[in-house]
Every structure is written in C-alpha cells, then in structure tokens.
Design a protein around this motif. Structure first.
Motif, PDB file in Angstrom:
ATOM      1  N   GLN A  75       0.832  -1.209   0.000  1.00 34.64           N
ATOM      2  CA  GLN A  75       0.000   0.000   0.000  1.00 34.64           C
ATOM      3  C   GLN A  75       0.865   1.257   0.000  1.00 34.64           C
ATOM      4  N   LYS A  79       1.095   3.828  -3.209  1.00 38.56           N
ATOM      5  CA  LYS A  79       0.639   5.205  -2.976  1.00 38.56           C
ATOM      6  C   LYS A  79       1.732   6.197  -3.360  1.00 38.56           C
ATOM      7  N   PRO A 111      -4.281   2.799  -4.689  1.00 37.77           N
ATOM      8  CA  PRO A 111      -4.623   3.687  -5.810  1.00 37.77           C
ATOM      9  C   PRO A 111      -4.171   3.096  -7.151  1.00 37.77           C
TER      10      PRO A 111
END
Length: 192
Positions: A75, A79, A111
């Motif tokens: 993550q 990101k 994302p």
C-alpha cells in the motif's frame, strides 16, 4: 504529467504468493509446503490433473481471492509511486472476478489509474497498449514474454520463479526494493 506507466500484476505480486495453500491442502488432502512450490502451475506440484485443479479453483475462486493478504509495504509503495506515475493493474484473472477485484483494491486503499482483467496470462499486447515502462510480475513465463517484447520487468521473488533471467528482467525481493529500483530508473530517465 506522469513520468512512467507502471503495470502491476495482482496475484502473488501485490498479494502473498502462497495465500491459497492451506485451502488447497485441505481440499486435496496434501501437506505441500511453500518450499515445495517450485512451479507456477500448482497441479504439477500436487501431482494431479490440471482439470482437477481447475475444478477446485472454479468452485473456490471467490473465497480464495476475497481475503488475500497483501505483501509487506504494498500500500505504502503504490501510494508513493502513484504520485508521479500511472498505475495500471494487469491481471490474468477472468472476468467473473471483476467486481471482487475492484472491491479488493478499494478495500485495501490501493490507488490505480485503470484495471485490466484479461482472462489470460498473455500480457504483452496490453503492455504495448499502455505504453508500459515497467511491469511488476511474479509469473516467470509472463516475465520472459514481456522481456522478449522489450519491456523492463521487475520479477518479485517466489519459489516458483527462480529460473535464469534475461537482460530486461530484474529480480526484486520486496516492495521497498521495487520502490528504490523504480526511483533509480526515474532518475536515470531524467538524466537522459
């Protein structure tokens, strides 16, 4: 303007590569360990017909893919990379997993700019379409195909992909190393 188009596989690349092993061992009444998974195609490791494994997978794929643990730092690194780069997920999953995959990425706050669910391990045409600069992958055969087509590949280490690498493939061991490798590539591209 974004700097690189980064294509990323999902299963075994952002997720832990052996997450399905307990379920598989219970179903087939085996005791396969992570160290024994030296082939990407698990039916070969289990010594069973491909069709038997495909039947198992078809009946359990939603449970298997719903709660996959992420690899460490995924993550955070994605990101950071998404701030300067386009992030495209390119997966061999079949279309029946489309909504689950969108939900999984959203739930894990990862994302991305777009998601491509191919239903096939052949990813070269999608990489061409996306003008891919770097492809992050765990499947050795995919890495070789992409490399032979001229793409830079970061092959995240797993027991099943430890074979000789070609010129465009770099073996990486974790997502921190992926981040530092891409940052170096970005610096080199800016210097040119």
């Amino acid at each position: 303007m974004k700097l690189f188009n980064i294509c990323i596989d999902i299963d075994g690349t952002i997720t832990e590569p052996y997450y399905w092993l307990d379920r598989c061992n219970k179903y087939f009444r085996t005791n396969i360990t992570e160290n024994q998974i030296t082939e990407y195609y698990i039916h070969k490791v289990l010594g069973i017909a491909r069709k038997d494994y495909e039947d198992f997978y078809e009946n359990h794929k939603f449970e298997i893919h719903s709660n996959q643990p992420l690899r460490d730092e995924v993550q955070k690194v994605i990101k950071l990379l998404s701030l300067e780069n386009n992030i495209y997920f390119v997966t061999a999953r079949d279309s029946s997993l489309r909504m689950l995959t969108y939900s999984y990425l959203k739930h894990n706050e990862i994302p991305y700019d777009d998601l491509f669910i191919l239903g096939s391990h052949y990813k070269v045409d999608t990489a061409i379409q996306l003008n891919c600069n770097i492809f992050i992958e765990d499947n050795y055969d995919n890495a070789i195909q992409l490399s032979n087509a001229g793409f830079k590949v970061l092959l995240i280490d797993a027991n099943y992909n430890r074979k000789p690498l070609t010129e465009n493939i770099t073996r990486v061991y974790n997502w921190q190393q992926i981040y530092s490798t891409i940052k170096k590539m970005l610096l080199q591209s800016k210097a040119v």
